[in-house]
Design an enzyme around this catalytic site. Sequence first.
Site, short mmCIF file in Angstrom:
data_model
loop_
_atom_site.label_atom_id
_atom_site.label_comp_id
_atom_site.label_asym_id
_atom_site.label_seq_id
_atom_site.Cartn_x
_atom_site.Cartn_y
_atom_site.Cartn_z
CE1 TYR A 106 -4.02 2.08 0.67
CE2 TYR A 106 -2.67 3.14 2.35
CZ TYR A 106 -3.81 3.12 1.58
OH TYR A 106 -4.74 4.12 1.69
CE LYS A 115 -3.65 4.80 -1.63
NZ LYS A 115 -4.73 5.28 -2.50
#
Length: 246
Positions: free
Chosen positions: A153, A157
Amino acid sequence: MILKDKVAVITGSARGIGFGIAKLFAENGAKVFVVDLDADAVNKAVASLKSFGTVIGVEANVTDGESMSKVFDSAKENFGSVDILINNAGITRDGLLLRMKEQDWDMVMDVNLKGAFVSTQRVSKIMMKQKSGVIINLASVIGLMGNAGQANYAASKGGLIAFSKSVAKEFGSRGIRCNAVAPGFIKTEMTEILPEEVVKSYKSEIPLGELGTVEDVAELCLFLASDKAKYITGQTINVDGGIVMR
Ligand code: NAI
């Protein structure tokens, strides 16, 4: 009504932060396309938003370029332009690195990063002809500070932040702005699953002492999407209660 008659496509907007952005944008005069994987959730979202303005629901996967092209073409045909793209659809598949399955790495990269690339590439053809457009990518403070158990993740990002800067540089001269919004911990279904002690420990690290709301994030997106932010591009703006200070 600062988005009066602007056409906005918002991915992953059947619930959570995307839904909050769709609501605020519709209230501010935008014609909103609610794009999400989940057809039932799309129908429910449209039913609850239609009293605020023109809201169209589309079931589509952001990783599927053909489907996304159809969304943008239909927006352009019906309303004459696509002014705003919010790349909000995002997922987590958390796990410690040593045990992280390649499938979980790939899936998070696919939705969070490739999804934004696919949609941005497709919409940019329309925005370049218009010589105007705004793209906002929903990143995360995790993409700035990292997090144990979220390597996939965090990488997606962080990648989205670098992607936003590149888009801003590539398209700035064509009248297209691109920024990233980095929320901290926001009360949504994504964070509802966190154990109470984890939430307590997050709160202790947030200078403002609380999790944020969907509305806090939506208000920043409204500003960035509007002409009030006409000289802002390539930035990553946090809405995080002060958890990350740079
Ligand atoms: P959520 O899980 O509540 O909603 C995400 C929506 O995206 C769901 O409706 C889901 O069906 C849709 N979606 C997932 N994969 C999709 C795909 N392939 N194609 C189309 N739609 C898809 O998530 P939430 O909390 O509203 O987060 C929204 C964005 O904000 C995400 O990108 C997330 O990473 C980011 N974010 C959220 C934070 C939070 O605390 N909730 C903090 C920082 C960033």
